[in-house]
Design a protein around this motif. Structure first.
Motif, PDB file in Angstrom:
ATOM      1  N   THR A 146     102.445   2.645 -29.284  1.00 17.23           N
ATOM      2  CA  THR A 146     101.747   1.982 -28.402  1.00 17.23           C
ATOM      3  C   THR A 146     101.158   0.551 -28.861  1.00 17.23           C
ATOM      4  N   GLU A 149     104.461  -1.741 -29.988  1.00 13.68           N
ATOM      5  CA  GLU A 149     105.259  -2.101 -28.934  1.00 13.68           C
ATOM      6  C   GLU A 149     104.472  -3.414 -28.265  1.00 13.68           C
ATOM      7  N   ARG A 150     103.214  -3.172 -28.313  1.00 14.84           N
ATOM      8  CA  ARG A 150     102.295  -4.507 -27.711  1.00 14.84           C
ATOM      9  C   ARG A 150     102.454  -5.664 -28.601  1.00 14.84           C
ATOM     10  N   ALA A 152     104.921  -6.167 -30.635  1.00  9.62           N
ATOM     11  CA  ALA A 152     106.587  -6.721 -30.290  1.00  9.62           C
ATOM     12  C   ALA A 152     106.613  -7.523 -29.005  1.00  9.62           C
ATOM     13  N   ARG A 153     105.995  -7.077 -28.029  1.00  8.54           N
ATOM     14  CA  ARG A 153     105.926  -7.954 -26.814  1.00  8.54           C
ATOM     15  C   ARG A 153     105.379  -9.244 -26.906  1.00  8.54           C
ATOM     16  N   ASP A 154     104.229  -9.147 -27.561  1.00  7.42           N
ATOM     17  CA  ASP A 154     103.409 -10.551 -27.731  1.00  7.42           C
ATOM     18  C   ASP A 154     104.278 -11.535 -28.574  1.00  7.42           C
ATOM     19  N   THR A 155     105.169 -11.003 -29.653  1.00  9.69           N
ATOM     20  CA  THR A 155     105.964 -11.699 -30.377  1.00  9.69           C
ATOM     21  C   THR A 155     107.195 -12.492 -29.488  1.00  9.69           C
ATOM     22  N   ARG A 156     107.737 -11.367 -28.731  1.00 11.58           N
ATOM     23  CA  ARG A 156     108.917 -11.890 -27.899  1.00 11.58           C
ATOM     24  C   ARG A 156     108.461 -13.081 -26.988  1.00 11.58           C
ATOM     25  N   GLU A 157     107.316 -13.388 -26.762  1.00 10.72           N
ATOM     26  CA  GLU A 157     106.963 -14.424 -26.100  1.00 10.72           C
ATOM     27  C   GLU A 157     106.796 -15.892 -26.792  1.00 10.72           C
ATOM     28  N   ASP A 163     114.976 -11.572 -29.717  1.00 11.01           N
ATOM     29  CA  ASP A 163     115.000  -9.907 -30.013  1.00 11.01           C
ATOM     30  C   ASP A 163     113.928  -9.340 -30.902  1.00 11.01           C
ATOM     31  N   THR A 164     113.547  -8.395 -30.798  1.00 10.07           N
ATOM     32  CA  THR A 164     112.803  -7.504 -31.695  1.00 10.07           C
ATOM     33  C   THR A 164     113.159  -5.957 -31.719  1.00 10.07           C
ATOM     34  N   THR A 166     112.062  -2.567 -33.172  1.00 12.59           N
ATOM     35  CA  THR A 166     110.837  -1.638 -33.859  1.00 12.59           C
ATOM     36  C   THR A 166     111.119  -0.372 -34.330  1.00 12.59           C
TER      37      THR A 166
END
Length: 612
Positions: A146, A149-150, A152-157, A163-164, A166
């Motif tokens: 959890t 993934e959070r 990774a989501r912030d990094t993709r922004e 891409d990321t 994990t």
């Protein structure tokens, strides 16, 4: 690198002996002859200003032709030639001044190497990096997933991230609270921020997460591939007592966090992993008829599982493991209800045989040379070098005063830098030996190769100066560039000395031969140098992936050759004349000693004859 260079030079030698003369025969026009049948004097004779002993008319004719040839030179080259000739004549009059300058340049190598930073490889923009994450000890796989993934989501922004990928619970240990996020960036031409800038922005992004979350952002090394830990600085501490290792590592981490050159400081020793310790009550177990090994075996089977058979399905075969169901081995209460069969056939629950105690322990215990070890990791901040950071860490380690039996050691890129430096010095030493042997055979002299090889160290500080001026560091690719620089400088010196020897062999006195030979060889030296530097321009202005590697080689070779050119053009004739003076003086000294011995022998014989 060695095979490529040797093959290219061998092919160029073959071309120069075959294709080049053929093309000259086709494209260079035949020289015209003078009217009245007077024979035309070739350019080689004109430029060489060759003299024949006892033939003043021919000497005058050659010098006149040399003057005519100088007049035919371009306006620019004429000025260069005249300026170089004046400097060369001044250098020959002030030879020891040139020697002093060369000594200062050689000594500047010490200063230059202390100023330039050392990295194993240059930091290239390869459009990728990775984030290492470790959640609190005891966190489950789901909880770690959890959080990761959070992140990774912030990094993709972030702008520039495409891409990321994990991976949770990977690596050799398969620890469920560790994860790696591979970050793929857009191509360089499609983003405004560099890889280094995006790494810094990712670090700032991670500061918003709880401090218990241990993170590290690293570029994926070009040499060595990717792994669980890619930090550029790794410091090992080995010893017997784990508590002492933890104490030393914590002190070292606290000091390293204060350094401006380091970031992402962490260690491999992670304490606080919760565990449940079971102590068997041996007296009570004996009273109930239960063997200690039966308790151990039951716990191993019920918790870890035991392979009892295999299952075949078509062409595949699977292991069959017996283990307690997950719902019956989650809590301490579940373990207490597990039972062991006694010698009398009774089922005895573990709560009657075992004492349960909650505790914490290190997540992993690493070993090196049969000793326990702790590794302290860190990355280098942008603008700093590994050598600078390692030097300051060495000072910190010395002040920690480790007890006997506890040994610090450098690992990672810092260790590779030291090893590559050692092997480069070994390769450079062998290079000097091989070059001396070949040149000594070609010149049939032990002195001329020394004159040539003395010019090689003169080029080193100029190459390092170019790295400093462009804000680059020394690395293994720049070290290879030094070998290329040696080859170019050596070639120029060979041209100068060989032509000087040729003119002296045809009757010219030494001073005139030195001046004329260096003037004659100035044009080909400038031609090859300019062509070589021009060939390096694409490396200097290159962009995209691998550009940093290209620039490190191109900057050192092109800049070093350009800046050291004038000094080597003046130093070679000066060294040549000094060594020639030394040789002639030693020959004269030997002749003088021989003459004195002959006189003494002659007098002794006269005295003996008179006595007789």
């Amino acid at each position: 690198f060695g095979l490529t260079s040797a093959a290219a030079i061998a092919i160029s030698l073959f071309v120069s002996f075959t294709l080049t003369p053929m093309l000259c025969a086709r494209f260079i026009k035949s020289p015209r002859r003078k009217k009245g049948g007077a024979e035309f004097i070739a350019d080689s004779e004109i430029s060489g200003a060759e003299t024949l002993e006892g033939d003043d008319e021919q000497t005058t004719k050659v010098k006149d032709r040399a003057a005519e040839n100088d007049a035919k030179d371009s306006w620019l080259y004429g000025k260069i030639d005249r300026a170089y000739t004046r400097l060369l004549e001044l250098s020959m009059r002030r030879r020891w001044a040139i020697v002093g300058i060369c000594v200062l340049v050689l000594l500047s190598n010490i200063l230059m190497f202390s100023l330039v930073g050392f990295d194993f490889v240059p930091q290239d923009d390869e459009s990728q990096f990775q984030i290492s994450v470790r959640t609190s000890e005891g966190a489950t796989l789901a909880a770690t997933s959890t959080v990761v993934e959070r992140i990774a989501r912030d990094t993709r922004e972030l702008p520039g991230v495409s891409d990321t990928l994990t991976t949770v619970g990977g690596g050799e240990q398969e620890t469920v609270n560790t994860a790696i996020i591979y970050v793929k960036l857009k191509p360089i031409e499609e983003r405004s921020d560099s890889q280094t800038e995006l790494i810094e922005r990712t670090r700032e992004l991670l500061t918003a997460y709880p401090s218990e979350l241990r993170t590290s952002v690293s570029a994926i090394p070009a040499v060595g591939g990717s792994g669980e830990r890619n930090e550029s600085i790794q410091y090992l501490i080995t010893g017997a007592n784990l508590d002492k290792l933890a104490e030393y590592s914590e002190k070292l981490k606290a000091k390293m966090r204060e350094l401006p050159e380091t970031i992402d400081v962490d260690s491999s020793l992670v304490v606080g992993k919760p565990e449940l310790r079971l102590s068997i009550d041996r007296e009570r177990a004996a009273d109930l008829g239960v063997a200690v090994e039966d308790v151990s075996e039951a716990l191993n089977i019920l918790l870890a599982g035991s392979e009892v058979s295999t299952f075949n399905s078509g062409s595949d075969q699977y292991d069959v493991r017996v283990r307690a169901k997950g719902s019956f081995r989650r809590t301490e209460a579940d373990l207490k209800q597990m039972s062991v069969r006694s010698e009398k056939g009774q089922n005895i629950t573990l709560d009657q045989l075992v004492k349960f105690e909650a505790a914490t322990a290190p997540s992993t215990i690493e070993r090196f040379n049969r000793l326990r070890q702790v590794t302290v990791f860190a990355n280098v901040r942008p603008g700093a070098s590994i050598s600078e950071a390692t030097a300051k860490i060495d000072e910190i380690v010395e002040n920690l005063n480790f007890e006997p039996g506890y040994q610090p050691a450098v690992s990672g890129d810092a260790k590779q830098i030291a090893e590559s430096g050692y092997y480069f010095l070994l390769a450079a030493s062998l290079t000097f030996i091989f070059m001396y042997m070949v040149l000594a055979a070609q010149f049939e002299s032990f002195i001329h190769p020394i004159t040539i090889l003395l010019t090689l160290p003169l080029a080193v500080p100029f190459g390092i100066l170019c790295l400093l001026l462009t804000g680059q560091s020394m690395n293994i690719f720049a070290l290879l560039g030094l070998l290329v620089l040696f080859g170019i400088v050596k070639k120029n010196a060979i041209l100068q000395i060989d032509h000087t020897n040729g003119l002296r062999a045809k009757g010219m006195n030494r001073y005139d031969a030195i001046i004329q030979a260096n003037r004659d060889r100035l044009r080909p030296i400038l031609m090859t140098t300019i062509a070589f530097v021009a060939g390096m321009i694409p490396l200097l202005i290159s962009t995209g992936a691998g550009a940093a590697t290209n620039r490190s080689i191109g900057t050192l070779v092109a800049g070093g050759q350009t800046l050291c050119l004038l000094l080597t053009l003046l130093a070679v004739p000066v060294f040549y004349s000094l060594f020639d003076d030394l040789t002639e003086s030693s020959i004269r000294r030997r002749f003088a000693i021989r003459r004195r011995l002959l006189k003494m022998q002659f007098r002794q014989r006269l005295k003996t004859f008179g006595d007789a």
